[in-house]
Design a protein around this motif. Structure first.
Motif, PDB file in Angstrom:
ATOM      1  N   VAL A  88       0.643  -1.308  -0.214  1.00 55.66           N
ATOM      2  CA  VAL A  88       0.043   0.019   0.151  1.00 55.66           C
ATOM      3  C   VAL A  88       0.858   1.247  -0.110  1.00 55.66           C
ATOM      4  CG1 VAL A  88      -1.565   1.431   1.473  1.00 55.66           C
ATOM      5  CG2 VAL A  88      -2.082  -1.089   1.082  1.00 55.66           C
ATOM      6  N   GLY A  89       1.920   1.185   0.773  1.00 54.07           N
ATOM      7  CA  GLY A  89       2.803   2.280   0.909  1.00 54.07           C
ATOM      8  C   GLY A  89       3.469   2.685  -0.421  1.00 54.07           C
ATOM      9  N   LEU A  92       0.933   4.298  -2.927  1.00 53.01           N
ATOM     10  CA  LEU A  92       0.321   5.638  -2.454  1.00 53.01           C
ATOM     11  C   LEU A  92       1.662   6.544  -2.895  1.00 53.01           C
ATOM     12  CD1 LEU A  92      -0.909   5.459   0.982  1.00 53.01           C
ATOM     13  CD2 LEU A  92      -2.127   5.417  -1.401  1.00 53.01           C
ATOM     14  N   ASP A  93       2.994   6.074  -3.010  1.00 59.81           N
ATOM     15  CA  ASP A  93       4.322   6.705  -3.349  1.00 59.81           C
ATOM     16  C   ASP A  93       3.883   7.157  -5.086  1.00 59.81           C
ATOM     17  OD1 ASP A  93       5.377   6.785  -1.039  1.00 59.81           O
ATOM     18  OD2 ASP A  93       6.794   5.118  -1.422  1.00 59.81           O
ATOM     19  N   LYS A  94       3.343   6.116  -5.809  1.00 60.04           N
ATOM     20  CA  LYS A  94       3.071   6.324  -7.066  1.00 60.04           C
ATOM     21  C   LYS A  94       2.042   7.350  -7.284  1.00 60.04           C
ATOM     22  CE  LYS A  94       3.997   1.544  -8.728  1.00 60.04           C
ATOM     23  NZ  LYS A  94       5.042   1.954  -9.787  1.00 60.04           N
ATOM     24  N   ASP A 105      -1.453  15.555  -0.304  1.00 65.49           N
ATOM     25  CA  ASP A 105      -0.814  14.428   0.123  1.00 65.49           C
ATOM     26  C   ASP A 105      -1.413  13.389   0.567  1.00 65.49           C
ATOM     27  OD1 ASP A 105       1.220  12.621   0.059  1.00 65.49           O
ATOM     28  OD2 ASP A 105       2.602  13.930   1.233  1.00 65.49           O
ATOM     29  N   VAL A 106      -1.299  12.066   0.929  1.00 65.36           N
ATOM     30  CA  VAL A 106      -2.042  11.464   1.627  1.00 65.36           C
ATOM     31  C   VAL A 106      -1.283  10.499   2.617  1.00 65.36           C
ATOM     32  CG1 VAL A 106      -1.351   9.407  -0.303  1.00 65.36           C
ATOM     33  CG2 VAL A 106      -3.615   9.397   0.950  1.00 65.36           C
ATOM     34  N   ASP A 107      -1.964  10.195   3.862  1.00 66.10           N
ATOM     35  CA  ASP A 107      -1.439   9.475   4.814  1.00 66.10           C
ATOM     36  C   ASP A 107      -2.274   8.089   5.096  1.00 66.10           C
ATOM     37  OD1 ASP A 107       0.512  11.306   5.240  1.00 66.10           O
ATOM     38  OD2 ASP A 107      -0.934  12.386   6.585  1.00 66.10           O
ATOM     39  N   VAL A 147      -3.667   1.537  -5.465  1.00 66.31           N
ATOM     40  CA  VAL A 147      -3.967   0.494  -4.432  1.00 66.31           C
ATOM     41  C   VAL A 147      -4.488  -0.688  -5.143  1.00 66.31           C
ATOM     42  CG1 VAL A 147      -5.084  -0.071  -2.527  1.00 66.31           C
ATOM     43  CG2 VAL A 147      -4.351   2.109  -2.547  1.00 66.31           C
ATOM     44  N   ALA A 148      -5.251  -0.773  -6.129  1.00 72.96           N
ATOM     45  CA  ALA A 148      -5.686  -2.078  -6.491  1.00 72.96           C
ATOM     46  C   ALA A 148      -4.734  -2.663  -7.276  1.00 72.96           C
ATOM     47  CB  ALA A 148      -7.122  -1.685  -7.634  1.00 72.96           C
ATOM     48  N   ARG A 149      -3.736  -2.121  -7.844  1.00 73.55           N
ATOM     49  CA  ARG A 149      -2.803  -2.810  -8.830  1.00 73.55           C
ATOM     50  C   ARG A 149      -1.700  -3.573  -7.906  1.00 73.55           C
ATOM     51  NH1 ARG A 149      -2.934  -1.734 -14.239  1.00 73.55           N
ATOM     52  NH2 ARG A 149      -0.802  -2.176 -14.494  1.00 73.55           N
ATOM     53  N   LEU A 150      -1.363  -2.792  -6.726  1.00 77.68           N
ATOM     54  CA  LEU A 150      -0.495  -3.393  -5.953  1.00 77.68           C
ATOM     55  C   LEU A 150      -0.893  -4.166  -4.632  1.00 77.68           C
ATOM     56  CD1 LEU A 150       2.475  -0.747  -6.039  1.00 77.68           C
ATOM     57  CD2 LEU A 150       2.152  -2.711  -7.256  1.00 77.68           C
ATOM     58  N   ALA A 151      -1.956  -3.888  -4.218  1.00 75.96           N
ATOM     59  CA  ALA A 151      -2.555  -4.542  -3.035  1.00 75.96           C
ATOM     60  C   ALA A 151      -3.899  -4.985  -3.295  1.00 75.96           C
ATOM     61  CB  ALA A 151      -2.619  -3.521  -1.801  1.00 75.96           C
TER      62      ALA A 151
END
Length: 306
Positions: A88-89, A92-94, A105-107, A147-151
């Motif tokens: 997920v991290g 979000l970097d992408k 930004d997002v946390d 997020v869907a692509r990596l998690a």
């Protein structure tokens, strides 16, 4: 099922389904089994190709997890070397370069693995996604896709802290899992601030259609939509190739530093900050840059060729 013949067992179950539920259910089950076999067959084929072509000394898991399909299979069977929050991290970097265009930004606020709807990721937006009411919507879509692509095991996403500049938006955004690529589209309807827009379709761009050098532009055509791609130091941006003020195309617009100047009406737009202008603004399209290719979303609200 240790020691049993899996193929024979599957055949027995299909025969029982045909007897108990009828021939229609049996045909559907046969098609399902074929699809699952093809899915795993493609995963095995890719695994063999990736390992055979891997550089000497490369870590096999690193090679395999770089492939989306193989990585999904590893996640499905709990074999992926990275846990959910690590992936997920990375997702979000992408997203952060795109959020930066909205001064945001997002946390990560947490992950609820016991939620009734399935693993639910809680995110918190910081800053402002200003410009127009659809800005928050495009931010949602970009986060959802990354997020869907990596998690892919994340079933539901909640995002808190929407743009203060758009009070008509609800304080909590519900993001549902993305539909599969190629899903039938829905004819565009007038967009209302009180109704969610249709999910976008994501398209992959690569090669000569992309601007290579900083402070250059390039036009790409996707399903009748002309997109203006602008490369600035550190980031790539996508906008619709049309001035919202006079309707002129922007492909010949001079790029002065980080500002586009419309050749038709001389309006200036801040490329790096969500296309902001003095009287109107360009609407940035969701964009994710990954592994030498670029994925751009076309929200249905654009309309093909409109």
């Amino acid at each position: 099922m240790a020691g049993a013949d899996p193929g024979a067992r599957i055949g027995e179950l299909l025969d029982r389904l045909g007897r108990e539920a009828g021939p229609g259910a049996r045909e559907t089950a046969d098609e399902l089994v074929r699809s699952v076999v093809e899915f795993y067959g493609e995963g095995l084929a890719r695994t063999v190709r990736l390992l055979r072509s891997a550089p000497a000394g490369a870590d096999p898991l690193t090679v395999l997890t770089a492939d989306e399909l193989v990585g999904d299979l590893l996640i499905l069977h709990d074999l992926h070397p990275e846990d959910t929050m690590t992936r997920v991290g990375r997702a979000l970097d992408k997203v952060r370069p795109y959020l930066g265009s909205h001064s945001g930004d997002v946390d990560i606020a947490g992950l609820d693995t016991e939620a009734p709807e399935g693993p639910t990721l809680h995110l918190r937006l910081r800053g402002s996604c200003d410009g127009c009411p659809s800005s928050t919507q495009t931010v949602r879509w970009t986060i959802e896709e990354a997020v869907a692509r990596l998690a892919p095991e994340i079933a539901h996403i909640e995002v808190e802290g929407v743009a203060e500049a758009t009070p008509a938006e609800p304080p909590l955004l519900q993001i549902q899992p993305r539909p599969p690529d190629g899903a039938p589209g829905v004819p565009p309807e007038p967009v209302r601030s009180d109704a969610p827009a249709e999910p976008p379709r994501w398209h992959t761009l690569s090669g000569p259609v992309l601007p290579v050098h900083d402070r250059t532009t390039r036009v790409a055509d996707i399903e009748g939509n002309e997109l203006l791609l602008v490369r600035l130091p550190g980031n790539l941006y996508a906008y619709r190739d049309r001035c919202p003020g006079c309707g002129a195309d922007l492909r010949t617009a001079p790029l002065d530093g980080e500002f586009l100047s419309c050749a038709g009406c001389a309006a200036r737009f801040d490329v790096r900050h969500a296309g902001r202008g003095e009287r109107t603004h360009l609407e940035p399209l969701p964009l994710l840059e990954e592994d030498g290719a670029v994925r751009v979303a076309l929200p249905e609200l654009l309309g093909a060729g409109s």
